[in-house]
Design a protein around this motif. Structure first.
Motif: not given
Length: 219
Positions: A69, A73, A76-77, A103, A160-163, A193
């Motif tokens: 991610g 990500e 975010r976490r 972020a 999200t970054q991966r998306e 995704h």
């Protein structure tokens, strides 16, 4: 220069290095000044979140693109842990810089930075400063300070970054299998995704996704 002064003051900044390349992590560790204490390393999002939560470093050196991610990500976490984050990336793309700063990162420097400059940047971020490689500061000013800056895109920010990575590759014409190979994930994960992106953007198929991404110059 500033780093030398801080070393003289006997201060130590505890750092976790997050990057998916082991040799790069070793190189960074070797280049940092004595003022910085590397207390841990991580190679992907999950290991980064675990290390940050356990070690509570002052500063996290964070790669932007990596498995699981990416840097956004991790932010975010793990932003709520109280650690400060300094992005260290080979990418100098405006989208990456602005995305990571939005972020919650306190700075962004590129990987051609010298060891002494990186040490100084870490110390400054630990003290609460915002630090950017010279040409990257303009991106941030354009995005956050200029009245002519493009408005925040709530649809894009919902991804999200991966998306975003999957979306960009779809817009470039990659097949699911090629995306899976490029991002080191399974085809099933790619499909998941894509389904999530379609739902968030309220689109119907990959052709609409391609048009959407192209319109926002994400390709």
């Amino acid at each position: 220069m500033a780093a030398d002064g801080q070393e003289g003051a006997g201060m130590s900044v505890r750092v976790v290095i997050v990057d998916d390349h082991r040799l790069f992590r070793s190189g960074v560790r070797a280049e940092l000044g004595a003022v910085v204490e590397v207390v841990g390393e991580a190679h992907d999002v999950d290991s980064a979140v675990a290390a940050i939560g356990e070690l509570k470093p002052d500063v996290v050196l964070l790669d932007v693109h990596m498995p699981g991610g990416g840097g956004i990500e991790v932010l975010r976490r793990a932003l709520s842990t109280g650690s400060r984050f300094l992005a260290l990336s080979v990418s100098d793309a405006a989208e990456d810089v602005i995305g990571v700063i939005r972020a919650g990162a306190r700075g962004y420097v590129t990987k051609n930075i010298s060891g002494s400059e990186l040490t100084d940047a870490i110390v400054r971020v630990a003290e609460g400063d915002a630090v950017f490689s010279p040409r990257l500061a303009g991106f941030v000013l354009d995005a956050f300070a200029s009245t002519e800056a493009p408005p925040i895109d709530p649809e894009l920010d919902s991804l999200t970054q991966r998306e975003r990575e999957v979306l960009r590759l779809i817009a470039r014409g990659y097949a699911y299998k090629e995306i899976a190979k490029e991002l080191f994930i399974s085809v099933k994960t790619v499909e998941t995704h894509v389904s999530s992106v379609l739902r968030k953007l309220q689109l119907s198929n990959r052709h609409e996704l391609s048009r959407w991404a192209t319109a926002r110059r994400l390709v």
